[in-house]
Write a protein that holds these residues in place. Sequence first.
Motif, short mmCIF file in Angstrom:
data_model
loop_
_atom_site.label_atom_id
_atom_site.label_comp_id
_atom_site.label_asym_id
_atom_site.label_seq_id
_atom_site.Cartn_x
_atom_site.Cartn_y
_atom_site.Cartn_z
N GLY A 207 2.70 0.43 -16.83
CA GLY A 207 2.46 1.49 -15.87
C GLY A 207 3.75 1.95 -15.20
N VAL A 208 3.61 2.90 -14.28
CA VAL A 208 4.74 3.47 -13.54
C VAL A 208 4.46 3.35 -12.05
CG1 VAL A 208 6.05 5.59 -13.08
CG2 VAL A 208 5.28 5.09 -15.39
N VAL A 209 5.47 2.93 -11.28
CA VAL A 209 5.32 2.79 -9.84
C VAL A 209 5.82 4.04 -9.15
CG1 VAL A 209 5.96 1.45 -7.81
CG2 VAL A 209 5.58 0.28 -9.99
N ASN A 210 4.99 4.62 -8.31
CA ASN A 210 5.33 5.80 -7.52
C ASN A 210 4.85 5.60 -6.08
OD1 ASN A 210 6.40 7.44 -9.64
ND2 ASN A 210 4.32 7.89 -10.33
N PRO A 211 5.36 6.45 -5.16
CA PRO A 211 4.76 6.43 -3.81
C PRO A 211 3.27 6.73 -3.89
CG PRO A 211 6.80 7.69 -3.83
CD PRO A 211 6.48 7.39 -5.25
N SER A 212 2.52 6.16 -2.97
CA SER A 212 1.07 6.25 -3.01
C SER A 212 0.58 7.67 -2.69
CB SER A 212 0.47 5.27 -2.00
OG SER A 212 -0.91 5.49 -1.85
N ASP B 165 0.80 -1.22 0.00
CA ASP B 165 0.00 0.00 0.00
C ASP B 165 0.83 1.27 0.00
OD1 ASP B 165 -2.24 -1.56 0.01
OD2 ASP B 165 -2.56 -1.45 2.19
N ASP B 166 2.15 1.17 0.23
CA ASP B 166 3.02 2.35 0.18
C ASP B 166 3.20 2.85 -1.25
OD1 ASP B 166 3.44 1.96 2.93
OD2 ASP B 166 5.18 0.68 2.56
N LEU C 242 4.71 14.23 6.48
CA LEU C 242 6.03 13.99 7.06
C LEU C 242 6.37 12.51 7.10
CD1 LEU C 242 8.52 15.15 8.56
CD2 LEU C 242 7.22 14.94 10.69
N ASP C 243 5.37 11.64 7.16
CA ASP C 243 5.59 10.21 7.29
C ASP C 243 6.45 9.64 6.16
OD1 ASP C 243 5.06 7.56 8.48
OD2 ASP C 243 3.89 7.23 6.65
N ILE C 244 6.47 10.30 5.00
CA ILE C 244 7.23 9.76 3.87
C ILE C 244 8.73 9.73 4.18
CG2 ILE C 244 7.63 11.93 2.60
CD1 ILE C 244 6.83 10.29 0.04
N LEU C 245 9.18 10.60 5.11
CA LEU C 245 10.60 10.63 5.45
C LEU C 245 11.02 9.44 6.30
CD1 LEU C 245 11.18 14.43 6.17
CD2 LEU C 245 11.51 13.16 4.04
N ASN C 246 10.05 8.67 6.81
CA ASN C 246 10.40 7.45 7.53
C ASN C 246 10.89 6.35 6.59
OD1 ASN C 246 10.01 8.16 10.22
ND2 ASN C 246 7.80 7.85 10.07
#
Length: 362
Positions: free
Chosen positions: A94-99, A82-83, A111-115
């Motif tokens: 397709g292309v994979v990116n952060p959700s 799910d990330d 801010l959670d993405i910096l974890n």
Amino acid sequence: MAGNTLNQTNNQENFSKKYLVMDIVFYGGSLNYDQGSGNYQELKKITMYDGSVKILVSRWALRYSMLEMGKDKFGWKLAQGDDLQLTNSGGSQGVVNPSYKKFIEKNQIKLDILNYPEFDLFGFMITKEKEKEKGKKEKGEGWTRTTPVKISHAISLNTYNFDTQFMANLGIMKRAGGQGSNPVNIEEFYGFYVYNVTFDLQRIGVLDDDPDKKLSFDERKQRVSQLIDIIMNLKRDIKGKREDLSPWLAVAGVYDDMNYDTYMDRIELIKKERQSIKRLEKEEETADGMLKIIEYISEEDSRPKFRLNIESQGIQKDNLFGFCRNNVEVEICSSSENNNVEFIKNKDEFIKKIKNSIGIEN
């Protein structure tokens, strides 16, 4: 790594330098294959200005190995499930990116993405596709982070001589009841590679669109410290073997602004021939008494030697230092006596000096 902690801007809680630049030379084999065709497996290559062909290890391959080692050694959290999201803009695959759903809130990056060290250190792009009305093409929205840690391709210092290996799976083919031997040709190489890593230290662990949103300074220091340890002990698994990409030679510089130097293109590999003569004395008992025998033994060998050109404007000696293994010799080329570089033989001491130079307490 502990959960994220919001920090208000505090100038006392930051790295003592803005940039750390590392040029790394390692010895390795066949590390990164290209697409190839049929039963021919081809190494990635690049042609240099003088027409010579060098072997290339892509920066994405190096980054992959760094992330895998971070996961195994330090428990780095890598995105999965799910990330991530799969958009349709990249064709059939397709292309994979952060959700977008997980990391965007009220049109702002959370801010959670910096974890996730891979997003913090190496950047990302998040996209949101707009629903298309019939007969209209609408652009989606996007959020990006330019990588704070920049990695170059690794380029071989040796020229590729088009060595190949012919092999076959005769045994397993027979056991499967098949015909033939399932042959394959594989390009092979062993030699020295050089690459560069540049840290934009004050962006690590900090959201670009809101600098007041950041991880705690302890978390930021830990992440930088761990990445330095990974680079200095890097391994890469490929085709059933583990390659050691740890440095034979490393040059590190710390800087206060973007006027920094890299020495990746100023490191030259020289084959040093060495000849030595040993004198051996021994005594033997004969019928006429003790006989003294003197033997002279001539030995020849070769070992790697590197020439480093540090001619540059405004370099401070305290900002530049290096590491080399005990069996490696380094020749410094400079017209100024003040441009001598201290080379440390102990890897742990070199790592400690890097961390102290950027304000990381050990």
